[in-house]
Each structure stands twice: as structure tokens, then as C-alpha cells.
Scaffold this motif. Structure first.
Motif, PDB file in Angstrom:
ATOM      1  N   VAL A 171      40.262  18.125  10.479  1.00 25.26           N
ATOM      2  CA  VAL A 171      40.087  18.024  11.934  1.00 25.26           C
ATOM      3  C   VAL A 171      41.352  18.420  12.701  1.00 25.26           C
ATOM      4  CG1 VAL A 171      38.265  16.269  11.803  1.00 25.26           C
ATOM      5  CG2 VAL A 171      40.673  15.551  11.945  1.00 25.26           C
ATOM      6  N   THR A 172      42.365  18.836  11.997  1.00 30.51           N
ATOM      7  CA  THR A 172      43.652  19.170  12.597  1.00 30.51           C
ATOM      8  C   THR A 172      43.495  20.160  13.745  1.00 30.51           C
ATOM      9  OG1 THR A 172      44.743  18.805  10.483  1.00 30.51           O
ATOM     10  CG2 THR A 172      45.975  20.051  12.124  1.00 30.51           C
ATOM     11  N   GLY A 173      44.135  19.832  14.857  1.00 32.79           N
ATOM     12  CA  GLY A 173      44.180  20.723  16.007  1.00 32.79           C
ATOM     13  C   GLY A 173      42.978  20.669  16.925  1.00 32.79           C
ATOM     14  N   MET A 174      41.967  19.901  16.584  1.00 27.41           N
ATOM     15  CA  MET A 174      40.750  19.845  17.402  1.00 27.41           C
ATOM     16  C   MET A 174      40.964  19.048  18.694  1.00 27.41           C
ATOM     17  SD  MET A 174      37.676  19.191  14.726  1.00 27.41           S
ATOM     18  CE  MET A 174      37.135  20.462  13.602  1.00 27.41           C
ATOM     19  N   GLU A 175      40.124  19.358  19.691  1.00 25.52           N
ATOM     20  CA  GLU A 175      40.021  18.597  20.932  1.00 25.52           C
ATOM     21  C   GLU A 175      38.824  17.668  20.755  1.00 25.52           C
ATOM     22  OE1 GLU A 175      41.927  19.290  23.913  1.00 25.52           O
ATOM     23  OE2 GLU A 175      43.164  20.586  22.670  1.00 25.52           O
TER      24      GLU A 175
ATOM     25  N   VAL B  22      32.462   9.294   7.518  1.00 22.99           N
ATOM     26  CA  VAL B  22      32.324  10.314   8.568  1.00 22.99           C
ATOM     27  C   VAL B  22      33.423  11.357   8.434  1.00 22.99           C
ATOM     28  CG1 VAL B  22      32.589  10.721  11.059  1.00 22.99           C
ATOM     29  CG2 VAL B  22      31.049   8.932  10.248  1.00 22.99           C
ATOM     30  N   PHE B  23      34.663  10.916   8.292  1.00 24.81           N
ATOM     31  CA  PHE B  23      35.771  11.870   8.209  1.00 24.81           C
ATOM     32  C   PHE B  23      35.755  12.641   6.890  1.00 24.81           C
ATOM     33  CE2 PHE B  23      37.152   9.574  11.890  1.00 24.81           C
ATOM     34  CZ  PHE B  23      37.679  10.589  12.674  1.00 24.81           C
ATOM     35  N   SER B  24      35.214  12.050   5.862  1.00 20.47           N
ATOM     36  CA  SER B  24      35.049  12.775   4.604  1.00 20.47           C
ATOM     37  C   SER B  24      34.033  13.902   4.782  1.00 20.47           C
ATOM     38  CB  SER B  24      34.591  11.807   3.514  1.00 20.47           C
ATOM     39  OG  SER B  24      34.411  12.480   2.307  1.00 20.47           O
TER      40      SER B  24
ATOM     41  N   GLY C 150      45.326  14.173  12.777  1.00 17.93           N
ATOM     42  CA  GLY C 150      45.888  15.438  13.235  1.00 17.93           C
ATOM     43  C   GLY C 150      45.194  16.178  14.356  1.00 17.93           C
ATOM     44  N   VAL C 151      44.234  15.563  15.050  1.00 20.43           N
ATOM     45  CA  VAL C 151      43.625  16.288  16.169  1.00 20.43           C
ATOM     46  C   VAL C 151      44.666  16.487  17.268  1.00 20.43           C
ATOM     47  CG1 VAL C 151      41.306  15.417  15.665  1.00 20.43           C
ATOM     48  CG2 VAL C 151      42.676  14.297  17.431  1.00 20.43           C
ATOM     49  N   ALA C 152      44.461  17.504  18.098  1.00 22.72           N
ATOM     50  CA  ALA C 152      45.408  17.817  19.168  1.00 22.72           C
ATOM     51  C   ALA C 152      45.406  16.746  20.252  1.00 22.72           C
ATOM     52  CB  ALA C 152      45.088  19.182  19.780  1.00 22.72           C
ATOM     53  N   ARG C 153      44.205  16.320  20.651  1.00 19.81           N
ATOM     54  CA  ARG C 153      44.103  15.279  21.675  1.00 19.81           C
ATOM     55  C   ARG C 153      42.713  14.672  21.640  1.00 19.81           C
ATOM     56  NH1 ARG C 153      41.451  16.038  26.421  1.00 19.81           N
ATOM     57  NH2 ARG C 153      40.531  18.093  26.684  1.00 19.81           N
ATOM     58  N   ALA C 154      42.600  13.481  22.237  1.00 15.37           N
ATOM     59  CA  ALA C 154      41.310  12.800  22.304  1.00 15.37           C
ATOM     60  C   ALA C 154      41.130  12.158  23.665  1.00 15.37           C
ATOM     61  CB  ALA C 154      41.202  11.744  21.214  1.00 15.37           C
ATOM     62  N   ASP C 155      39.946  12.356  24.253  1.00 11.96           N
ATOM     63  CA  ASP C 155      39.533  11.657  25.467  1.00 11.96           C
ATOM     64  C   ASP C 155      38.619  10.524  25.027  1.00 11.96           C
ATOM     65  OD1 ASP C 155      40.912  13.391  27.096  1.00 11.96           O
ATOM     66  OD2 ASP C 155      39.166  14.621  27.579  1.00 11.96           O
ATOM     67  N   LEU C 156      38.964   9.295  25.429  1.00  9.66           N
ATOM     68  CA  LEU C 156      38.227   8.096  25.036  1.00  9.66           C
ATOM     69  C   LEU C 156      37.521   7.550  26.274  1.00  9.66           C
ATOM     70  CD1 LEU C 156      41.277   6.581  23.158  1.00  9.66           C
ATOM     71  CD2 LEU C 156      39.453   7.934  22.140  1.00  9.66           C
ATOM     72  N   VAL C 157      36.196   7.604  26.285  1.00 10.34           N
ATOM     73  CA  VAL C 157      35.422   7.265  27.477  1.00 10.34           C
ATOM     74  C   VAL C 157      34.613   5.993  27.258  1.00 10.34           C
ATOM     75  CG1 VAL C 157      33.629   8.065  29.072  1.00 10.34           C
ATOM     76  CG2 VAL C 157      35.234   9.710  28.080  1.00 10.34           C
ATOM     77  N   ASP C 158      34.773   5.059  28.191  1.00 10.45           N
ATOM     78  CA  ASP C 158      33.962   3.846  28.214  1.00 10.45           C
ATOM     79  C   ASP C 158      33.988   3.321  29.640  1.00 10.45           C
ATOM     80  OD1 ASP C 158      33.188   1.842  25.496  1.00 10.45           O
ATOM     81  OD2 ASP C 158      32.751   1.180  27.541  1.00 10.45           O
ATOM     82  N   SER C 159      33.011   2.507  29.983  1.00  9.34           N
ATOM     83  CA  SER C 159      32.939   1.991  31.347  1.00  9.34           C
ATOM     84  C   SER C 159      33.327   0.524  31.462  1.00  9.34           C
ATOM     85  CB  SER C 159      31.519   2.176  31.909  1.00  9.34           C
ATOM     86  OG  SER C 159      30.587   1.450  31.135  1.00  9.34           O
ATOM     87  N   ARG C 160      33.488  -0.153  30.348  1.00 15.42           N
ATOM     88  CA  ARG C 160      33.740  -1.590  30.374  1.00 15.42           C
ATOM     89  C   ARG C 160      35.228  -1.927  30.410  1.00 15.42           C
ATOM     90  NH1 ARG C 160      32.184  -3.415  25.584  1.00 15.42           N
ATOM     91  NH2 ARG C 160      32.362  -1.298  24.853  1.00 15.42           N
ATOM     92  N   THR C 161      35.575  -2.893  31.238  1.00 14.06           N
ATOM     93  CA  THR C 161      36.968  -3.328  31.391  1.00 14.06           C
ATOM     94  C   THR C 161      37.559  -3.779  30.065  1.00 14.06           C
ATOM     95  OG1 THR C 161      36.559  -3.977  33.675  1.00 14.06           O
ATOM     96  CG2 THR C 161      38.490  -4.941  32.606  1.00 14.06           C
TER      97      THR C 161
END
Length: 177
Positions: free
Chosen positions: A39-43, A32-34, A62-73
């Protein structure tokens, strides 16, 4: 499971216990990353994040930040532990149902350069109409959306398909918004 490349290369990360999480295999993440290239600097948004492997790999590269979303404990606990282990300040774990997150993000005008979508295979048909309606609003123009799904029939979005690859019983589609 480990981080494949970048600043955290080789670091082992935890996955939630049990059979409900299907972490993206190292080989598939590397492919996938290939395909994505730089991806540097991406949100980044990692929706149905599970262990957060895709988001953490993106941060390591190198991405700027990542939001990781899941609903499970169990997923939230694993991602929190991984953030601590990786010493990350640019990752945010969000415990929320995917649909609530998508609707709220669209309403606020929140957008991302790169979105990973890896829902439970057994829920693809239920989830797909919601993704079709809300997900395009969260992608910046020219942004990429990476969807991991089962082969039959796979998830289709109302976006331009850039590439499609199959790895065993997993299909990867990369779309452009």
C-alpha cells in the motif's frame, strides 16, 4: 487495539468510548492488509473511521496520507488522541457526515487509491444506496475499496469484487474501481 505492522507496529491506540463503535478486530485488519498487499504511497480514505484503526494501520504500512472521516465527537476525540500518540503528520481527521463528505468529494473530483468503508451495521440498508451513487466517483481507476459489513445481507457496490471473506459475523469485500 494495536497497530499490527509497519513503522508503528505494536502501538496501542484508543477507541471511542461506548457501544456505538465496533473497531475492526486485529485479526480482520491483518487479513485485509494481507489481501491488499503493498500500500506504500497510496492516498487513503477511512470512511466511518471510528478509532481510525484502518487508516492508522495503512499509514504505519507506508501510505502517503489518510483522510479519516466520522461525524461523532467521541470518534474525533479518539482519532485526534491517536494522531498525537502516533506522531502522525499525514493523517487528517474530518468531522463530517458521510453523505456530505461523499457529495463534496465527488463535486471537487477528489479521489483515493484505497478506500475503507466500515459503517454501523444497523445503518447498512440506509447507507448502501448513497455509497453506490457517490463512492465510485472517489476511487481512482484501479483503486481498491474495502467494505466491512454484517453478513446479512452485506453491502454491495457497483464495482468489480476482487475477493470476499467472512470472519465470524463480519464480511469483508474488496472491490476494484
Amino acid at each position: 487495539m494495536r497497530i499490527i505492522a509497519g513503522s508503528r507496529k505494536g502501538t496501542i491506540i484508543a477507541a471511542p468510548r461506548g457501544m456505538r463503535t465496533r473497531p475492526t478486530a486485529d485479526k480482520v485488519r491483518e487479513a485485509v492488509f494481507s489481501m491488499l498487499g503493498q500500500v506504500t504511497g497510496m492516498e487513503v480514505l477511512d470512511l466511518f473511521a471510528g478509532s481510525g484503526a484502518l487508516g492508522f494501520e495503512a499509514i504505519s504500512r507506508g501510505v502517503a496520507r489518510a483522510d479519516l472521516v466520522d461525524s461523532r465527537t467521541s470518534a474525533i476525540k479518539a482519532m485526534d488522541a491517536n494522531i498525537e500518540k502516533l506522531r502522525l503528520e499525514n493523517a487528517t481527521v474530518i468531522r463530517r457526515d458521510y453523505l456530505v463528505f461523499l457529495k463534496a468529494g465527488a463535486k471537487k473530483g477528489q479521489q483515493y487509491d484505497l478506500i475503507f468503508v466500515d459503517p454501523p451495521y444497523r445503518m447498512q440498508r440506509v447507507i448502501e444506496p448513497h455509497l453506490n451513487r457517490w463512492l465510485p466517483q472517489l476511487a481512482v481507476t484501479g483503486g481498491k475499496v474495502v467494505v466491512e459489513s454484517s453478513l446479512s445481507p452485506g453491502i454491495s457496490l457497483p464495482l468489480k469484487i476482487l475477493t470476499e471473506k467472512v470472519y465470524g459475523d463480519t464480511m469483508i469485500r474488496i472491490y476494484e474501481a
